[in-house]
Design an enzyme around this catalytic site. Structure first.
Site, PDB file in Angstrom:
ATOM      1  CB  CYS A 120     -29.926 -12.140  28.570  1.00  0.00           C
ATOM      2  SG  CYS A 120     -30.838 -12.152  30.115  1.00  0.00           S
ATOM      3  CG  ASP A 504      12.509 -13.095   3.279  1.00  0.00           C
ATOM      4  OD1 ASP A 504      13.720 -12.848   3.118  1.00  0.00           O
ATOM      5  OD2 ASP A 504      11.974 -14.173   2.958  1.00  0.00           O
TER       6      ASP A 504
END
Length: 812
Positions: A120, A504
């Site tokens: 940690c 499109d």
């Protein structure tokens, strides 16, 4: 990974405005970006401290903390990196420039040390502080995931480095040069921790049992409590002390105060049980969070470490990381493709699910692309590499998802802002609960101090804060596994608000490749006229002509074409076997006065179907009509139906003529069609929707539709696999050509939004209930631990559900 040295392009000013300015702000010329590594930043309290000090600098324009990677991204003008570091370090946290691997300094050595207890940021900070003042240490690089410390040190200083690690209680073993030892299984690495936890649990239960019979103050209860704290709580006290020194009210600091307070007021067995329960809950939570952090890295693990390359005397297996672009590589059946490349010999089928999310294998032959991490399921192929290992399509996907984790979704910004006020307010309330009743109403000090201690444990907003990044990371990873690359938590969350999706036509709803659909022979047979037309078409590079030539293939013997010439905007002309032929469009037929009423009807009928019609003319008369069309994608109609079913209005925006646009729209089921649009007209259509308060998405190729894609709330790029531009610029990139993944994205976004608010409700609801119980004296310390860590576990596990989001939500 973090390091004390830097090779990144920190502080390099942008020469121009960045492409996706529409999504946040515009990076003007002169703006610089620096990424700071803050290894101790594990909750918004720390990030807020760093952010507050940085904002005091005049010239800082944007600050983006990333708790998952413990980094802070700063955009600024007119400042130096030294000024940024000085300001950030004023917070009391260790801050360095984020960097990549750097060369070993001259006259120094590099050692890699496996520190099994470094799991940690607190341990990393201890090592930094201890080695920072050590003689002969030039740089340190930390990898918490692998528990490795890389140290650049002067010759002969390694024993001193190892001694320093021993002095702070961590120790370490040196890995042989040039190797990367395989870590032992977690069960082996943490065996001693598990035994301490088990013994601590036994001692805590024994303390509770003994207290029932002899009372809390018995020496045996006190001894068992101290043993429990020694076995399970020293790490919490160490982290709590570090937090207190930084004026940080994190859970370790609050828990340390609570347990110490319980001891001072004589609640010995409860102090033991609380410390044990907290250690258990923290271990479970850490394992859950590790799963979220490793999710994206798991994608990259699919790439093999070695590749079989061509050498002078045959084939040799070498590390994939060192293979240069243009190298010839072999892939056997069953092997994973090591690098991006292009097939030069052989054919096979490849499982591309890691890249595109496609459920079925894809056929590959000479000239086709291959992607690193995919699986060769068929025959042996040789391919030439087109990208290095660290820049493969898969590597770019991983980087994009990792970068996306740093962009905060709206919900996360709300949660972080809320948390900055929540903890100090609850801490103040707890102090008031401890002091006011005894002082004002003559209450019992021990009773009200105990209630305040319970409130302190509940005060930490861990569950609330961790819920958003875990949920967003899980959603981003779930999407990437299914071939949907989302460039930020903002877009993942905002997707649920989409009501209009503009698409499109070419390359999105259609395949983008014209093909021959109809042959109408007006004289002779179809084969006779196709043979003549193909001879002319093969001499042209026009897409329509190429479609005719491709359809004919090798079915006919080649014909010589003399006097060939192109007629600009009309077609082509040539002499075949002494006869002059023309192959051209409707306009050419009219120019030649060869268009009869019957021919006109046939041409109009084909054009109304959305097809491009060309005519073969010989001796002044029309011989045959050939119709070419861009075929609709197999799943376009299904995708549009699903979009409509989930409440999304599909709109077609295309530059094609009205007949073609309407024909395609009818085939796929789109009612709102806008045709013959230039790029600026598509942009105007997007703005029109937005002016009504509509959240609109735009789907296109990422280049021709750039203005509309940039203006839309979310821009989608189709078929982005292997395309650098699409991956870098799109908000959401669909890695294959399956439009059904648009629906998958929307469903995933809605699920993410739902889980985010479920987690917020869970975290705040549980806190509210137990805070009320604490004030009323109905909650105990061990209940407070369950309230805090239990809520954290609930929201983490709830967020991780997105990793298993149903496959039909992101269709493959």
């Amino acid at each position: 990974m973090s390091t004390t040295a830097s090779t990144c392009q920190h502080g390099q000013p942008h020469a121009q405005k960045y492409g996706d300015a529409h999504k946040g702000h515009v990076y003007e010329a002169g703006t610089s970006i620096t990424v700071l590594s803050v290894p101790d930043m594990c909750c918004p309290t720390e990030s807020g401290m760093v952010e507050k000090d940085l904002r005091r600098l005049h010239g800082v324009t944007s600050i983006t903390p990333d708790l998952m990677r413990r980094q802070v991204r700063v955009e600024y003008t007119g400042l130096t990196e030294a000024e940024l570091l000085t300001a950030a370090r004023h917070s009391g946290l260790a801050v360095e420039l984020q960097a990549e691997a750097v060369p070993v300094p001259r006259n120094f050595e590099r050692s890699v040390i496996l520190v099994e207890q470094m799991d940690c940021p607190t341990e990393e900070a201890l090592i930094r502080k201890r080695l920072a003042c050590a003689d002969g240490v030039a740089a340190m690089t930390f990898n918490l995931m692998q528990r490795r410390l890389t140290v650049d040190h002067a010759p002969g200083q390694l024993p001193d480095v190892l001694k320093a690690l021993q002095e702070i209680g961590l120790g370490g073993t040196v890995e042989p040069s040039g190797t990367a030892q395989v870590q032992p299984p977690a069960s082996q690495r943490h065996a001693s921790s598990y035994w301490k936890l088990i013994l601590g649990g036994v001692a805590a239960v024994a303390a509770e049992a003994l207290a029932f019979s002899v009372g809390d103050a018995h020496w045996g209860v006190i001894g068992l409590t101290l043993l429990t704290i020694a076995l399970t709580g020293l790490g919490t006290y160490r982290k709590g002390w570090f937090a207190v020194r930084q004026l940080n009210l994190n859970i370790h600091a609050l828990m340390s105060v609570a347990v110490t307070g319980a001891v001072f007021i004589g609640r010995w067995p409860e102090a033991a049980m609380v410390m044990f329960l907290f250690a258990v809950a923290e271990m479970i939570e850490a394992k859950s969070l590790d799963r979220a952090r490793r999710a994206v890295e798991g994608l990259m693990a699919m790439t093999p470490d070695t590749a079989t390359v061509k050498v002078a005397d045959g084939w040799e297996t070498v590390p994939a990381a060192g293979v240069a672009i243009g190298t010839l590589v072999r892939a056997r059946p069953g092997e994973r493709i090591a690098l991006d490349g292009q097939v030069v010999s052989g054919s096979t089928t490849v499982d591309q699910a890691p890249i595109t999310g496609e459920s079925l294998p894809v056929d590959k032959s000479i000239g086709d692309p291959l992607f690193a991490g995919t699986i060769n399921q068929g025959g042996e192929v040789a391919y030439r590499t087109t990208a290095p290992a660290n820049d493969s399509t898969l590597a770019r996907i991983v980087r994009a998802v990792q970068d996306a984790q740093a962009s905060k979704a709206p919900t996360q910004r709300f949660v972080d802002t809320f948390a900055t006020y929540y903890t100090p307010i609850v801490f103040g309330i707890a102090m008031a609960v401890a002091a006011l009743p005894p002082l004002v109403a003559g209450g019992d000090w021990l009773t009200w101090v105990y209630r305040a201690l319970v409130m302190l444990v509940i005060a930490c907003p861990c569950a609330l804060v961790i819920s958003t990044p875990v949920t967003v990371v899980s959603g981003l990873t779930a999407a990437a596994r299914r071939g949907i690359l989302i460039k930020g938590g903002l877009f993942l969350e905002q997707g649920h608000r989409l009501t209009v999706l503009a698409l499109d036509k070419t390359g999105t709803l259609t395949q983008g490749r014209p093909s021959l659909t109809d042959i109408v022979a007006l004289h002779g047979t179809q084969d006779e006229q196709l043979r003549l037309a193909a001879a002319l078409a093969r001499r042209s590079d026009h897409p329509v002509s190429m479609a005719v030539g491709a359809y004919a293939g090798d079915r006919f013997p080649p014909l010589d074409v003399a006097s060939f010439k192109a007629i600009n905007g009309r077609g082509v002309e040539g002499v075949i076997e002494g006869v002059s032929y023309l192959l051209g469009n409707h306009r050419l037929v009219e120019d030649l006065n060869a268009c009869s009423p019957a021919l006109e009807l046939k041409l109009n009928a084909l054009e109304e179907q959305g097809k491009t019609a060309i005519v073969l003319i010989g001796d002044g008369q029309a011989l045959a009509i050939f119709a070419v069309a861009d075929a609709v994608r197999p799943h376009s109609r299904e995708a549009i139906a699903e979009l409509t079913a989930v409440g999304i209005e599909p709109v077609m925006l295309t530059g094609d003529n009205r007949h073609t646009a309407q024909a395609i729209a009818r085939q796929v089921g789109i009612a709102d069609v806008r045709s013959e649009l230039l790029p600026e007209h598509k942009l105007e259509a997007i703005r029109e929707f937005q002016s009504r308060g509509t959240v609109v998405g735009m789907v296109g190729d990422g280049i021709n539709d750039a203005p509309a894609l940039a203006t839309a709330d979310i821009g989608f790029a189709m078929g982005a696999a292997g395309t650098d531009t699409a991956i870098e610029t799109a908000d959401v990139a669909l890695m294959d050509d399956d439009p059904r993944k648009l629906v998958g994205f929307i469903r995933l976004s809605r699920a993410t939004h739902s889980i985010l608010w479920q987690n917020i409700a869970l975290a705040l609801g549980i806190k509210a209930v137990f805070l009320a119980l604490a004030v009323l004296g109905q909650a105990t310390l061990w209940m407070a631990v369950f309230a805090d860590m239990g809520a954290s576990l609930l929201v983490v596990l709830n967020g991780l559900r997105l990793l298993r989001h149903p496959a039909n939500a992101c269709k493959q």
